[in-house]
Design a protein around this motif. Sequence first.
Motif, PDB file in Angstrom:
ATOM      1  N   PRO A   1      23.420  -7.111  52.844  1.00 36.93           N
ATOM      2  CA  PRO A   1      24.168  -6.095  52.104  1.00 36.93           C
ATOM      3  C   PRO A   1      25.425  -6.703  51.484  1.00 36.93           C
ATOM      4  N   SER A   2      25.936  -6.048  50.465  1.00 37.33           N
ATOM      5  CA  SER A   2      27.155  -6.499  49.799  1.00 37.33           C
ATOM      6  C   SER A   2      28.230  -5.435  49.912  1.00 37.33           C
ATOM      7  N   ILE A   3      29.482  -5.909  49.991  1.00 37.13           N
ATOM      8  CA  ILE A   3      30.635  -5.020  49.931  1.00 37.13           C
ATOM      9  C   ILE A   3      31.475  -5.472  48.742  1.00 37.13           C
TER      10      ILE A   3
ATOM     11  N   ASP B   1      21.485 -10.113  58.338  1.00 38.51           N
ATOM     12  CA  ASP B   1      21.406 -11.573  58.369  1.00 38.51           C
ATOM     13  C   ASP B   1      22.689 -12.199  57.831  1.00 38.51           C
ATOM     14  N   GLU B   2      23.342 -11.489  56.935  1.00 37.35           N
ATOM     15  CA  GLU B   2      24.552 -11.970  56.274  1.00 37.35           C
ATOM     16  C   GLU B   2      25.143 -10.771  55.538  1.00 37.35           C
ATOM     17  N   VAL B   3      26.444 -10.786  55.300  1.00 42.50           N
ATOM     18  CA  VAL B   3      27.071  -9.782  54.443  1.00 42.50           C
ATOM     19  C   VAL B   3      27.742 -10.526  53.297  1.00 42.50           C
ATOM     20  N   ASN B   4      27.454 -10.103  52.076  1.00 41.93           N
ATOM     21  CA  ASN B   4      28.071 -10.709  50.899  1.00 41.93           C
ATOM     22  C   ASN B   4      29.335  -9.935  50.553  1.00 41.93           C
ATOM     23  N   ILE B   5      30.434 -10.650  50.452  1.00 40.85           N
ATOM     24  CA  ILE B   5      31.703 -10.060  50.045  1.00 40.85           C
ATOM     25  C   ILE B   5      31.912 -10.371  48.574  1.00 40.85           C
ATOM     26  N   LEU B   6      32.011  -9.339  47.765  1.00 38.85           N
ATOM     27  CA  LEU B   6      32.244  -9.498  46.333  1.00 38.85           C
ATOM     28  C   LEU B   6      33.679  -9.092  46.030  1.00 38.85           C
TER      29      LEU B   6
ATOM     30  N   LEU C   1      39.362  -9.964  57.255  1.00 32.18           N
ATOM     31  CA  LEU C   1      37.991  -9.475  57.142  1.00 32.18           C
ATOM     32  C   LEU C   1      37.021 -10.421  57.848  1.00 32.18           C
ATOM     33  N   SER C   2      37.197 -11.717  57.623  1.00 39.86           N
ATOM     34  CA  SER C   2      36.333 -12.716  58.250  1.00 39.86           C
ATOM     35  C   SER C   2      36.457 -12.687  59.771  1.00 39.86           C
ATOM     36  N   SER C   3      37.668 -12.519  60.257  1.00 46.25           N
ATOM     37  CA  SER C   3      37.876 -12.524  61.714  1.00 46.25           C
ATOM     38  C   SER C   3      37.261 -11.299  62.388  1.00 46.25           C
ATOM     39  N   GLU C   4      37.054 -10.230  61.635  1.00 46.94           N
ATOM     40  CA  GLU C   4      36.474  -8.996  62.177  1.00 46.94           C
ATOM     41  C   GLU C   4      34.950  -8.981  62.141  1.00 46.94           C
ATOM     42  N   SER C   5      34.352  -9.938  61.457  1.00 48.00           N
ATOM     43  CA  SER C   5      32.903  -9.911  61.272  1.00 48.00           C
ATOM     44  C   SER C   5      32.166 -10.565  62.432  1.00 48.00           C
ATOM     45  N   SER C   6      31.064  -9.950  62.820  1.00 45.99           N
ATOM     46  CA  SER C   6      30.214 -10.547  63.857  1.00 45.99           C
ATOM     47  C   SER C   6      28.952 -11.158  63.251  1.00 45.99           C
ATOM     48  N   CYS C   7      28.874 -11.176  61.924  1.00 45.32           N
ATOM     49  CA  CYS C   7      27.722 -11.777  61.243  1.00 45.32           C
ATOM     50  C   CYS C   7      28.234 -12.768  60.199  1.00 45.32           C
ATOM     51  N   PRO C   8      27.374 -13.658  59.729  1.00 45.65           N
ATOM     52  CA  PRO C   8      27.795 -14.604  58.693  1.00 45.65           C
ATOM     53  C   PRO C   8      28.219 -13.879  57.413  1.00 45.65           C
ATOM     54  N   LEU C   9      29.221 -14.442  56.738  1.00 46.47           N
ATOM     55  CA  LEU C   9      29.711 -13.870  55.494  1.00 46.47           C
ATOM     56  C   LEU C   9      29.565 -14.854  54.346  1.00 46.47           C
ATOM     57  N   SER C  10      29.196 -14.329  53.180  1.00 46.52           N
ATOM     58  CA  SER C  10      29.268 -15.105  51.946  1.00 46.52           C
ATOM     59  C   SER C  10      30.336 -14.450  51.079  1.00 46.52           C
ATOM     60  N   PHE C  11      30.869 -15.211  50.149  1.00 45.48           N
ATOM     61  CA  PHE C  11      31.981 -14.741  49.322  1.00 45.48           C
ATOM     62  C   PHE C  11      31.740 -15.135  47.879  1.00 45.48           C
ATOM     63  N   GLN C  12      32.042 -14.230  46.971  1.00 41.65           N
ATOM     64  CA  GLN C  12      32.005 -14.560  45.556  1.00 41.65           C
ATOM     65  C   GLN C  12      33.007 -13.687  44.819  1.00 41.65           C
ATOM     66  N   GLY C  13      33.523 -14.229  43.725  1.00 42.49           N
ATOM     67  CA  GLY C  13      34.442 -13.478  42.893  1.00 42.49           C
ATOM     68  C   GLY C  13      35.802 -14.126  42.783  1.00 42.49           C
TER      69      GLY C  13
ATOM     70  N   GLY D   1      36.203 -19.036  57.463  1.00 43.39           N
ATOM     71  CA  GLY D   1      34.999 -18.572  58.140  1.00 43.39           C
ATOM     72  C   GLY D   1      33.872 -18.102  57.245  1.00 43.39           C
ATOM     73  N   TYR D   2      34.030 -18.185  55.940  1.00 43.19           N
ATOM     74  CA  TYR D   2      32.949 -17.798  55.037  1.00 43.19           C
ATOM     75  C   TYR D   2      31.952 -18.946  54.968  1.00 43.19           C
ATOM     76  N   GLU D   3      30.685 -18.635  55.229  1.00 43.73           N
ATOM     77  CA  GLU D   3      29.670 -19.675  55.333  1.00 43.73           C
ATOM     78  C   GLU D   3      29.095 -20.102  53.994  1.00 43.73           C
ATOM     79  N   ARG D   4      29.077 -19.186  53.040  1.00 43.79           N
ATOM     80  CA  ARG D   4      28.508 -19.496  51.718  1.00 43.79           C
ATOM     81  C   ARG D   4      29.475 -18.977  50.660  1.00 43.79           C
ATOM     82  N   ILE D   5      29.719 -19.802  49.654  1.00 43.10           N
ATOM     83  CA  ILE D   5      30.652 -19.444  48.595  1.00 43.10           C
ATOM     84  C   ILE D   5      29.903 -19.475  47.263  1.00 43.10           C
ATOM     85  N   GLY D   6      30.015 -18.382  46.517  1.00 38.92           N
ATOM     86  CA  GLY D   6      29.395 -18.302  45.202  1.00 38.92           C
ATOM     87  C   GLY D   6      30.395 -18.638  44.118  1.00 38.92           C
TER      88      GLY D   6
END
Length: 173
Positions: free
Chosen positions: A6-8, A43-48, A62-74, A89-94
């Motif tokens: 999912p994305s936020i 599986d992952e949450v995408n942060i836009l 936001l990263s410190s509050e997450s219990s799942c992997p995060l990706s980031f873009q924008g 703590g962001y595992e994938r960067i767009g």
Amino acid sequence: MSRIIPSIAILKGEAWQTKNFVPVEYLGDALNILTILNQFLPDEVNILNLGKDIDFKFFEKLSSESSCPLSFQGSVRSKEEIELLIELGYERIGIGSRLYSKVGNDLIQKYGTSSLFLCVDYKYINGIPIVFTNSGEINTGVSLMDYLDSLDRKSTRLNSSHANISYAVFCLK
């Protein structure tokens, strides 16, 4: 096997429903939305990030509050910002193709191929998906399929300004 990502879409700490990547409906506090999503074990949450700049203090919280992997873009504009987001703590960067061509290979060597993904904006022109740059403002005249065929990337995230579902991830070559 399908992955659930999912994305936020976030602007100034608030989660928004977007249309064409423009906030149209307030959904709530982004930290609360992430807490709710964590309960579904994605599986992952995408942060836009919808802002023109990155509020590193907020995105660290936001990263410190997450219990799942995060990706980031924008609004990622430099190698230093990519490295800071990874440290936070962001595992994938767009990143966009212009920045990817400048620093992508160096960072892939340092962090591995799964840490970066190329974001490609496209719009339908006369029924054909065409690649755009500068956040969807400049028409390249190149069809999406031709562009994807030319890539030597592990993964690419496609951003369609015509779809309510904003992202699709493709594994390439």
